[in-house]
Design an enzyme around this catalytic site. Structure first.
Site, PDB file in Angstrom:
ATOM      1  CB  THR A   6      -1.896  -2.727  10.260  1.00 34.74           C
ATOM      2  OG1 THR A   6      -3.077  -3.424   9.874  1.00 34.74           O
ATOM      3  CG2 THR A   6      -0.743  -3.124   9.367  1.00 34.74           C
TER       4      THR A   6
ATOM      5  CG  ASP B 264      -9.819   1.694   9.260  1.00 36.74           C
ATOM      6  OD1 ASP B 264     -10.450   2.525   9.932  1.00 36.74           O
ATOM      7  OD2 ASP B 264     -10.391   0.798   8.605  1.00 36.74           O
TER       8      ASP B 264
ATOM      9  N   GLY C  58      -5.829   0.912  13.499  1.00 33.31           N
ATOM     10  CA  GLY C  58      -4.556   1.116  14.179  1.00 33.31           C
ATOM     11  C   GLY C  58      -3.859  -0.194  14.506  1.00 33.31           C
TER      12      GLY C  58
ATOM     13  N   GLY D 246       0.769  -1.248   0.000  1.00 33.15           N
ATOM     14  CA  GLY D 246       0.000   0.000   0.000  1.00 33.15           C
ATOM     15  C   GLY D 246       0.794   1.289   0.000  1.00 33.15           C
TER      16      GLY D 246
ATOM     17  NE  ARG E 187      -1.967  -3.082  -4.118  1.00 32.45           N
ATOM     18  CZ  ARG E 187      -2.194  -3.123  -2.800  1.00 32.45           C
ATOM     19  NH1 ARG E 187      -2.123  -2.028  -2.075  1.00 32.45           N
ATOM     20  NH2 ARG E 187      -2.493  -4.263  -2.211  1.00 32.45           N
TER      21      ARG E 187
ATOM     22  CG  ASP F  12      -5.717  -3.230  -2.017  1.00 33.37           C
ATOM     23  OD1 ASP F  12      -5.340  -2.679  -0.961  1.00 33.37           O
ATOM     24  OD2 ASP F  12      -6.213  -4.368  -2.027  1.00 33.37           O
TER      25      ASP F  12
ATOM     26  CG  ASP G 164      -1.682   1.780   2.977  1.00 33.91           C
ATOM     27  OD1 ASP G 164      -1.572   1.528   4.194  1.00 33.91           O
ATOM     28  OD2 ASP G 164      -2.242   1.000   2.180  1.00 33.91           O
TER      29      ASP G 164
HETATM   30  P1  IMP Z   1      -5.857  -1.049  10.293  1.00 38.76           P
HETATM   31  O1  IMP Z   1      -5.057  -2.226  10.795  1.00 38.76           O
HETATM   32  O2  IMP Z   1      -7.332  -1.215  10.578  1.00 38.76           O
HETATM   33  O3  IMP Z   1      -5.326   0.279  10.783  1.00 38.76           O
HETATM   34  O4  IMP Z   1      -5.808  -1.078   8.730  1.00 38.76           O
HETATM   35  C1  IMP Z   1      -4.710  -0.769   8.037  1.00 38.76           C
HETATM   36  C2  IMP Z   1      -4.702  -1.454   6.697  1.00 38.76           C
HETATM   37  O5  IMP Z   1      -6.024  -1.681   6.183  1.00 38.76           O
HETATM   38  C3  IMP Z   1      -4.016  -0.535   5.699  1.00 38.76           C
HETATM   39  O6  IMP Z   1      -2.626  -0.759   5.645  1.00 38.76           O
HETATM   40  C4  IMP Z   1      -4.740  -0.859   4.429  1.00 38.76           C
HETATM   41  O7  IMP Z   1      -4.085  -1.941   3.784  1.00 38.76           O
HETATM   42  C5  IMP Z   1      -6.125  -1.317   4.828  1.00 38.76           C
HETATM   43  N1  IMP Z   1      -7.121  -0.252   4.683  1.00 38.76           N
HETATM   44  C6  IMP Z   1      -7.820   0.384   5.659  1.00 38.76           C
HETATM   45  N2  IMP Z   1      -8.661   1.295   5.147  1.00 38.76           N
HETATM   46  C7  IMP Z   1      -8.487   1.249   3.807  1.00 38.76           C
HETATM   47  C8  IMP Z   1      -9.078   1.985   2.713  1.00 38.76           C
HETATM   48  O8  IMP Z   1      -9.932   2.882   2.857  1.00 38.76           O
HETATM   49  N3  IMP Z   1      -8.628   1.658   1.479  1.00 38.76           N
HETATM   50  C9  IMP Z   1      -7.691   0.699   1.246  1.00 38.76           C
HETATM   51  N4  IMP Z   1      -7.109   0.002   2.228  1.00 38.76           N
HETATM   52  C10 IMP Z   1      -7.511   0.268   3.508  1.00 38.76           C
HETATM   53 MG    MG Z   2      -4.073  -2.987   1.844  1.00 36.59          MG
END
Ligand code: IMP
Ligand code: MG
Length: 179
Positions: free
Chosen positions: A106, A102, A104, A43, A164, A158, A99
């Site tokens: 990851t 969301d 948090g 990403g 992408r 993506d 990238d």
């Molecule tokens: P988290 O672990 O919920 O913070 O999500 C992080 C990962 O979810 C990012 O590195 C993205 O790969 C994916 N992600 C979250 N929201 C989006 C979005 O709106 N578009 C694309 N990928 C997303």
């Molecule tokens: Mg992704």
């Protein structure tokens, strides 16, 4: 492609200007440090390439490739590192480039995992942040843009591994995509 995603939510011009600012800030903050910029693939690839060139200090580049157990649009936070760093980050100042943050989960997992390698410091820079999606408390040191809780694609991000390469960020039209 452009018909589906309509108007950009962040334009190429806005992106360029903001990345220039981030680059300046990071240049100031990391001057004189043993600096490693770690990109989280896939990403972050587009953001990383532009950000790295906006930073005007010597640095090492490195990457992690992760896959997340995301069913459709929501991440479960179960990320797997499928390609490891090649640089030794022990004693170095690491900036992780994401990238989007969301929930948090990851970013938190990656910071914890890299911290075991004993860097001198580790911080996070993300192009995008969705504060409404956060399920944990995490400090994000550099944020390009805060965006509403919508699914976005383009500029590295993506939808089911596609879009992408869209040169700007756009919200997915859920009705047309029938998610
Ligand atoms: P988290 O672990 O919920 O913070 O999500 C992080 C990962 O979810 C990012 O590195 C993205 O790969 C994916 N992600 C979250 N929201 C989006 C979005 O709106 N578009 C694309 N990928 C997303
Ligand atoms: Mg992704």
């Amino acid at each position: 492609m452009e018909r589906i995603f309509g108007r950009p939510i962040v334009t190429q011009e806005e992106m360029r200007a903001r990345i220039r600012e981030l680059g300046k800030q990071i240049t100031t903050d990391y001057a004189g440090k043993d600096f490693v910029l770690v990109g989280v693939l896939k990403g972050a690839y587009a953001f990383y390439a532009d950000l790295a060139r906006a930073i005007r200090i010597p640095m090492r580049v490195d990457f992690l490739m992760v896959t997340s157990n995301k069913s459709r649009l929501k991440t479960s936070g179960k990320v797997k590192i499928v390609t490891e760093l090649t640089e030794d980050i022990k004693g170095k100042d690491v900036l992780l480039v994401e990238d989007i943050v969301d929930s948090g989960l990851t970013a938190q997992y990656l910071v914890k995992t890299l911290a075991r390698k004993k860097p001198r410091s580790i911080k996070v820079c993300t192009l995008l942040s969705k504060p409404e999606g956060r399920s944990i408390d995490i400090v994000i040191d550099y944020v390009g843009f805060k965006i509403p809780n919508k699914y976005v694609v383009g500029y590295g991000l993506d939808y089911q591994q596609k879009y992408r390469n869209l040169p700007y960020l756009a919200a997915v039209d859920m009705e047309e995509e029938q998610v």
